[in-house]
Design a protein around this motif. Sequence first.
Motif, PDB file in Angstrom:
ATOM      1  N   PRO A 275      14.614 -25.556  -9.039  1.00 15.27           N
ATOM      2  CA  PRO A 275      15.925 -25.490  -8.811  1.00 15.27           C
ATOM      3  C   PRO A 275      16.721 -26.170  -9.846  1.00 15.27           C
ATOM      4  CG  PRO A 275      14.920 -26.808  -6.949  1.00 15.27           C
ATOM      5  CD  PRO A 275      13.922 -25.959  -7.659  1.00 15.27           C
ATOM      6  N   ALA A 276      15.919 -27.400 -10.711  1.00 11.51           N
ATOM      7  CA  ALA A 276      16.494 -27.871 -11.460  1.00 11.51           C
ATOM      8  C   ALA A 276      16.625 -27.130 -12.821  1.00 11.51           C
ATOM      9  CB  ALA A 276      15.595 -29.199 -11.656  1.00 11.51           C
ATOM     10  N   VAL A 277      15.591 -26.370 -12.887  1.00  8.76           N
ATOM     11  CA  VAL A 277      15.579 -25.507 -14.254  1.00  8.76           C
ATOM     12  C   VAL A 277      16.835 -24.475 -14.097  1.00  8.76           C
ATOM     13  CG1 VAL A 277      13.960 -23.903 -15.392  1.00  8.76           C
ATOM     14  CG2 VAL A 277      13.141 -26.008 -14.974  1.00  8.76           C
ATOM     15  N   ILE A 278      16.759 -23.611 -12.840  1.00  3.89           N
ATOM     16  CA  ILE A 278      17.714 -23.016 -12.873  1.00  3.89           C
ATOM     17  C   ILE A 278      19.085 -23.358 -13.056  1.00  3.89           C
ATOM     18  CG2 ILE A 278      18.686 -21.248 -11.032  1.00  3.89           C
ATOM     19  CD1 ILE A 278      15.983 -21.142  -9.645  1.00  3.89           C
ATOM     20  N   HIS A 279      19.545 -24.538 -12.608  1.00  2.00           N
ATOM     21  CA  HIS A 279      20.606 -25.091 -12.728  1.00  2.00           C
ATOM     22  C   HIS A 279      20.751 -25.302 -14.158  1.00  2.00           C
ATOM     23  CE1 HIS A 279      21.844 -25.621  -8.731  1.00  2.00           C
ATOM     24  NE2 HIS A 279      20.926 -26.559  -8.342  1.00  2.00           N
ATOM     25  N   LEU A 280      19.814 -25.944 -15.043  1.00  2.00           N
ATOM     26  CA  LEU A 280      19.965 -26.276 -16.518  1.00  2.00           C
ATOM     27  C   LEU A 280      20.288 -24.940 -16.984  1.00  2.00           C
ATOM     28  CD1 LEU A 280      17.078 -28.526 -17.671  1.00  2.00           C
ATOM     29  CD2 LEU A 280      19.406 -28.792 -17.581  1.00  2.00           C
ATOM     30  N   LYS A 281      19.592 -23.819 -16.797  1.00  2.00           N
ATOM     31  CA  LYS A 281      19.742 -22.690 -17.356  1.00  2.00           C
ATOM     32  C   LYS A 281      21.087 -21.924 -17.407  1.00  2.00           C
ATOM     33  CE  LYS A 281      15.533 -20.337 -18.554  1.00  2.00           C
ATOM     34  NZ  LYS A 281      14.419 -19.329 -18.107  1.00  2.00           N
ATOM     35  N   LYS A 282      21.925 -22.412 -15.974  1.00  2.00           N
ATOM     36  CA  LYS A 282      23.186 -21.930 -15.854  1.00  2.00           C
ATOM     37  C   LYS A 282      24.035 -22.815 -16.495  1.00  2.00           C
ATOM     38  CE  LYS A 282      22.489 -19.527 -11.135  1.00  2.00           C
ATOM     39  NZ  LYS A 282      22.448 -19.857  -9.813  1.00  2.00           N
ATOM     40  N   LYS A 283      23.593 -24.085 -16.996  1.00  2.00           N
ATOM     41  CA  LYS A 283      24.264 -25.008 -17.485  1.00  2.00           C
ATOM     42  C   LYS A 283      25.388 -25.729 -16.368  1.00  2.00           C
ATOM     43  CE  LYS A 283      24.162 -24.603 -22.470  1.00  2.00           C
ATOM     44  NZ  LYS A 283      23.477 -23.305 -22.621  1.00  2.00           N
ATOM     45  N   ASP A 284      24.845 -25.826 -15.056  1.00  2.00           N
ATOM     46  CA  ASP A 284      25.735 -26.079 -14.165  1.00  2.00           C
ATOM     47  C   ASP A 284      25.632 -27.526 -14.148  1.00  2.00           C
ATOM     48  OD1 ASP A 284      26.674 -26.437 -11.575  1.00  2.00           O
ATOM     49  OD2 ASP A 284      25.422 -25.256 -10.614  1.00  2.00           O
ATOM     50  N   THR A 285      26.904 -28.159 -13.894  1.00  2.00           N
ATOM     51  CA  THR A 285      27.095 -29.480 -13.947  1.00  2.00           C
ATOM     52  C   THR A 285      27.719 -29.779 -12.664  1.00  2.00           C
ATOM     53  OG1 THR A 285      29.042 -29.642 -15.165  1.00  2.00           O
ATOM     54  CG2 THR A 285      27.064 -30.245 -16.360  1.00  2.00           C
ATOM     55  N   GLY A 286      27.882 -29.029 -11.615  1.00  2.00           N
ATOM     56  CA  GLY A 286      28.231 -29.438 -10.476  1.00  2.00           C
ATOM     57  C   GLY A 286      27.470 -30.493  -9.624  1.00  2.00           C
TER      58      GLY A 286
END
Length: 370
Positions: A275-286
């Motif tokens: 999940p961390a990599v997925i969030h990183l790819k999406k540039k998600d900072t939520g």
Amino acid sequence: MDLLPGLLLVFVLAFQACSSGFQLQGADGPLVAQLGGSVLLPCSAETPLPLEELEVEWRRTDSDALVHLFQEGEVRPESQNEGYRDRALFTGEIAKGNYSLLLSNMTTEDAGVYSCNVYTGEESGDVRVEVKGFEYLVVNGSDQAVSLHVGEKVTLNCSVDSHAKPERMVVTWKRTDENILVLLFQDGEVLSDSSHERYRGRAEFFTSEIPKGNFSLRLKDVRTEDKGEYICEAFSGPLSANTTVTLQKTDVPPRILVLMLCVLVLVLTVGLSIPAVIHLKKKDTGLKAMTTHLLLVFCPNIILSIALFIYGLTVGKTLAAVINILRILLLFKTAPYLERFCERIKAFMKNWNVTLAHLVVAGVLNSGKE
Ligand SMILES: *[C@@H]1O[C@H](CO)[C@@H](O)[C@H](O)[C@H]1NC(C)=O
Ligand SMILES: *[C@@H]1O[C@H](CO)[C@@H](O)[C@H](O)[C@H]1NC(C)=O
Ligand SMILES: *[C@@H]1O[C@H](CO)[C@@H](O)[C@H](O)[C@H]1NC(C)=O
Ligand SMILES: *[C@@H]1O[C@H](CO)[C@@H](O)[C@H](O)[C@H]1NC(C)=O
Ligand SMILES: *[C@@H]1O[C@H](CO)[C@@H](O)[C@H](O)[C@H]1NC(C)=O
Ligand SMILES: *[C@@H]1O[C@H](CO)[C@@H](O)[C@H](O)[C@H]1NC(C)=O
């Protein structure tokens, strides 16, 4: 002219008659008695002496106390020192020149030098016999049960303290529950062949430690069925002493717990990375993305610290164990996620955790437990 040598001869003969007594045979060396037991103080003449004029007197050389007396053809218990009444007996045949004395109910106060004085007419003789110490045999083991780890080695303590040399004792290690012989020491050597087949080749003494009375048992390649009660018994003459040691299997061996924690770390790292990599790819900072990152940094590290802490304690490296648990504090210091904690924790972490870590390490070092 002829008179002088004749006089001299008479004189020499007279002198010899006065001084030369008879030879008495005593003990070969100092005697070691048994507390509460009895000891024979030997004293005998090579040829029997006539009873008529015979007087045999046993004394303590230090206090001059009269231990026993034979006079005018009979024993004289009434003249004995109080402390030896009924405890000292002539046992040999006095008529045959055996004046040995049997002392019984020995106490520590009976240690000392005794003299056997024999008089008959003008002749006399004496011999000294020393009671140097007392026989003792003490066996110590370990107070707590010893835990076994399958496949590893284990040491069961047994230390023997005695008046006798360890080489002259018989020492056995046995299973008390099944009454089988684990290891035997006899006649100065380890008789490994007499071990029960289940222990043959796996049980040994620390040979170089035996002269120090260390008869600890080394058991190699430990199996689950080795658990049970063991008895170390030492024999020295009439004395024997023993100690028992329990070998037990701990419920969850610490090493397995450590291993399980390490596996958990691996699973968490991989599981949270996805999940961390997925969030990183999406540039998600939520909040959710940041929480995932936070968990990825903290959980595996904290669990690993705990695992290393337990491991450190089980192998007896307290300092290493403490340093490992303190890594958790340092983790908070270096983490960029500090912002997410409440104010008080933040302030504490920023200002105090390194100091605290140093204090704890210093404390452990000081206690000398590293
Ligand atoms: C010697 O010890 C035994 C038993 O310990 C006791 O019955 C006896 O009275 C003792 N004798 C003397 C003379 O103290
Ligand atoms: C004297 O008598 C005692 C026992 O009464 C015996 O043990 C010892 O051997 C005797 N000593 C000699 C020299 O015969
Ligand atoms: C065995 O003896 C050694 C040395 O005396 C000691 O350090 C150790 O703690 C003992 N082991 C047990 C289980 O009592
Ligand atoms: C006996 O010697 C061994 C090996 O040196 C040691 O590990 C053990 O602690 C010693 N046991 C005792 C009771 O001294
Ligand atoms: C056995 O233990 C006692 C008491 O704990 C101690 O005084 C003694 O020195 C020990 N003996 C040996 C041989 O370790
Ligand atoms: C072990 O020693 C105790 C006394 O300390 C004794 O009562 C017991 O009978 C001995 N056990 C064995 C199996 O010899």
